[in-house]
Scaffold this motif. Structure first.
Motif, mmCIF file in Angstrom:
data_model
loop_
_atom_site.group_PDB
_atom_site.id
_atom_site.type_symbol
_atom_site.label_atom_id
_atom_site.label_comp_id
_atom_site.label_asym_id
_atom_site.label_seq_id
_atom_site.Cartn_x
_atom_site.Cartn_y
_atom_site.Cartn_z
ATOM 1 N N GLY A 46 26.361 96.351 33.919
ATOM 2 C CA GLY A 46 25.606 95.434 33.073
ATOM 3 C C GLY A 46 26.449 94.250 32.626
ATOM 4 N N ALA A 47 27.726 94.512 32.320
ATOM 5 C CA ALA A 47 28.617 93.432 31.901
ATOM 6 C C ALA A 47 28.851 92.446 33.040
ATOM 7 C CB ALA A 47 29.944 93.996 31.412
ATOM 8 N N ALA A 48 29.040 92.955 34.234
ATOM 9 C CA ALA A 48 29.251 92.072 35.387
ATOM 10 C C ALA A 48 28.008 91.227 35.660
ATOM 11 C CB ALA A 48 29.620 92.890 36.619
ATOM 12 N N ALA A 49 26.855 91.864 35.627
ATOM 13 C CA ALA A 49 25.612 91.127 35.855
ATOM 14 C C ALA A 49 25.365 90.116 34.730
ATOM 15 C CB ALA A 49 24.435 92.094 35.947
ATOM 16 N N GLY A 50 25.622 90.516 33.498
ATOM 17 C CA GLY A 50 25.453 89.612 32.368
ATOM 18 C C GLY A 50 26.373 88.410 32.455
ATOM 19 N N CYS A 51 27.590 88.635 32.911
ATOM 20 C CA CYS A 51 28.542 87.535 33.085
ATOM 21 C C CYS A 51 28.024 86.552 34.131
ATOM 22 C CB CYS A 51 29.898 88.088 33.497
ATOM 23 S SG CYS A 51 31.131 86.817 33.815
ATOM 24 N N ALA A 52 27.554 87.066 35.244
ATOM 25 C CA ALA A 52 27.045 86.198 36.312
ATOM 26 C C ALA A 52 25.837 85.385 35.838
ATOM 27 C CB ALA A 52 26.670 87.040 37.529
ATOM 28 N N ILE A 53 24.942 86.034 35.139
ATOM 29 C CA ILE A 53 23.751 85.343 34.633
ATOM 30 C C ILE A 53 24.146 84.310 33.575
ATOM 31 C CG2 ILE A 53 21.610 85.646 33.311
ATOM 32 C CD1 ILE A 53 21.357 88.386 34.791
ATOM 33 N N GLY A 54 25.064 84.680 32.695
ATOM 34 C CA GLY A 54 25.524 83.752 31.666
ATOM 35 C C GLY A 54 26.182 82.514 32.253
ATOM 36 N N ARG A 55 27.011 82.692 33.284
ATOM 37 C CA ARG A 55 27.650 81.550 33.938
ATOM 38 C C ARG A 55 26.617 80.670 34.617
ATOM 39 N NH1 ARG A 55 32.482 82.688 37.663
ATOM 40 N NH2 ARG A 55 32.416 80.433 37.677
ATOM 41 N N HIS A 56 25.643 81.295 35.262
ATOM 42 C CA HIS A 56 24.587 80.543 35.935
ATOM 43 C C HIS A 56 23.831 79.674 34.933
ATOM 44 C CE1 HIS A 56 21.214 79.520 38.507
ATOM 45 N NE2 HIS A 56 20.397 80.025 37.601
ATOM 46 N N ARG A 57 23.453 80.272 33.813
ATOM 47 C CA ARG A 57 22.707 79.524 32.796
ATOM 48 C C ARG A 57 23.549 78.416 32.184
ATOM 49 N NH1 ARG A 57 19.105 84.080 29.629
ATOM 50 N NH2 ARG A 57 17.745 84.537 31.390
ATOM 51 N N ALA A 58 24.835 78.674 31.938
ATOM 52 C CA ALA A 58 25.713 77.655 31.372
ATOM 53 C C ALA A 58 25.893 76.491 32.340
ATOM 54 C CB ALA A 58 27.066 78.259 31.013
ATOM 55 N N ASN A 59 26.056 76.793 33.627
ATOM 56 C CA ASN A 59 26.188 75.731 34.628
ATOM 57 C C ASN A 59 24.904 74.918 34.742
ATOM 58 O OD1 ASN A 59 28.823 76.387 35.244
ATOM 59 N ND2 ASN A 59 28.259 77.766 36.896
ATOM 60 N N LYS A 60 23.769 75.601 34.690
ATOM 61 C CA LYS A 60 22.479 74.916 34.764
ATOM 62 C C LYS A 60 22.310 73.984 33.565
ATOM 63 C CE LYS A 60 17.557 75.984 35.192
ATOM 64 N NZ LYS A 60 16.574 77.080 35.260
ATOM 65 N N GLN A 61 22.664 74.458 32.384
ATOM 66 C CA GLN A 61 22.566 73.639 31.173
ATOM 67 C C GLN A 61 23.508 72.446 31.253
ATOM 68 O OE1 GLN A 61 20.348 74.101 28.604
ATOM 69 N NE2 GLN A 61 21.056 72.093 27.930
ATOM 70 N N ALA A 62 24.709 72.656 31.771
ATOM 71 C CA ALA A 62 25.663 71.555 31.902
ATOM 72 C C ALA A 62 25.140 70.490 32.860
ATOM 73 C CB ALA A 62 27.009 72.085 32.378
ATOM 74 N N ARG A 63 24.524 70.915 33.966
ATOM 75 C CA ARG A 63 23.941 69.950 34.905
ATOM 76 C C ARG A 63 22.832 69.152 34.239
ATOM 77 N NH1 ARG A 63 24.509 74.199 38.559
ATOM 78 N NH2 ARG A 63 22.327 74.777 38.312
ATOM 79 N N GLN A 64 21.982 69.823 33.460
ATOM 80 C CA GLN A 64 20.894 69.141 32.769
ATOM 81 C C GLN A 64 21.439 68.155 31.742
ATOM 82 O OE1 GLN A 64 18.471 72.310 31.223
ATOM 83 N NE2 GLN A 64 17.388 72.623 33.163
ATOM 84 N N ASP A 65 22.488 68.555 31.033
ATOM 85 C CA ASP A 65 23.100 67.665 30.046
ATOM 86 C C ASP A 65 23.700 66.436 30.719
ATOM 87 O OD1 ASP A 65 22.359 69.448 28.088
ATOM 88 O OD2 ASP A 65 24.375 70.300 27.839
ATOM 89 N N ASN A 66 24.358 66.634 31.868
ATOM 90 C CA ASN A 66 24.946 65.510 32.608
ATOM 91 C C ASN A 66 23.866 64.576 33.130
ATOM 92 O OD1 ASN A 66 27.587 66.286 32.190
ATOM 93 N ND2 ASN A 66 27.726 67.415 34.110
ATOM 94 N N ASP A 67 22.773 65.143 33.624
ATOM 95 C CA ASP A 67 21.664 64.324 34.112
ATOM 96 C C ASP A 67 21.047 63.516 32.979
ATOM 97 O OD1 ASP A 67 22.061 65.286 36.659
ATOM 98 O OD2 ASP A 67 20.387 66.710 36.595
ATOM 99 N N ALA A 68 20.866 64.143 31.828
ATOM 100 C CA ALA A 68 20.283 63.456 30.678
ATOM 101 C C ALA A 68 21.214 62.352 30.177
ATOM 102 C CB ALA A 68 19.983 64.436 29.562
ATOM 103 N N ALA A 69 22.505 62.598 30.181
ATOM 104 C CA ALA A 69 23.468 61.586 29.737
ATOM 105 C C ALA A 69 23.490 60.417 30.707
ATOM 106 C CB ALA A 69 24.857 62.190 29.610
ATOM 107 N N GLY A 70 23.349 60.703 31.990
ATOM 108 C CA GLY A 70 23.326 59.638 32.990
ATOM 109 C C GLY A 70 22.093 58.776 32.881
ATOM 110 N N GLN A 71 20.972 59.326 32.521
ATOM 111 C CA GLN A 71 19.734 58.570 32.386
ATOM 112 C C GLN A 71 19.701 57.767 31.101
ATOM 113 O OE1 GLN A 71 16.613 61.448 32.803
ATOM 114 N NE2 GLN A 71 16.986 61.736 34.990
ATOM 115 N N ALA A 72 20.430 58.212 30.089
ATOM 116 C CA ALA A 72 20.430 57.507 28.807
ATOM 117 C C ALA A 72 21.284 56.249 28.855
ATOM 118 C CB ALA A 72 20.946 58.437 27.716
ATOM 119 N N GLN A 73 22.191 56.135 29.824
ATOM 120 C CA GLN A 73 23.047 54.966 29.948
ATOM 121 C C GLN A 73 22.248 53.795 30.522
ATOM 122 O OE1 GLN A 73 26.558 54.915 29.542
ATOM 123 N NE2 GLN A 73 26.659 56.996 28.771
#
Length: 77
Positions: A46-73
């Protein structure tokens, strides 16, 4: 319960050494480890799966934040 605590401490130590790669992993591992432990004494799985899912979600959020910052410029002239 001891295994979960030891695993959580180990993941925390790893996160401090490589925080860029571990973003989202700690929280996911803790939640997944506890859920796996109570679901059938599979805390490490469960810890291994949770880590993988957590990293996936964090990377997805970071991509969305970068996209939003790029559009705001405004466009450079």
């Amino acid at each position: 319960m001891t295994r979960i605590l030891v695993g959580a401490l180990a993941l925390t130590a790893l996160a401090w050494t490589g925080s860029a790669e571990a973003k989202g992993c700690i929280k996911g591992a803790l939640v997944g480890g506890v859920a796996g432990h109570y679901a059938g004494h599979h805390g490490l799985v469960g810890a291994a799966a949770g880590c993988a899912i957590g990293r996936h979600r964090a990377n997805k959020q970071a991509r969305q934040d970068n996209d939003a910052a790029g559009q705001a410029q405004p466009a450079a002239r």
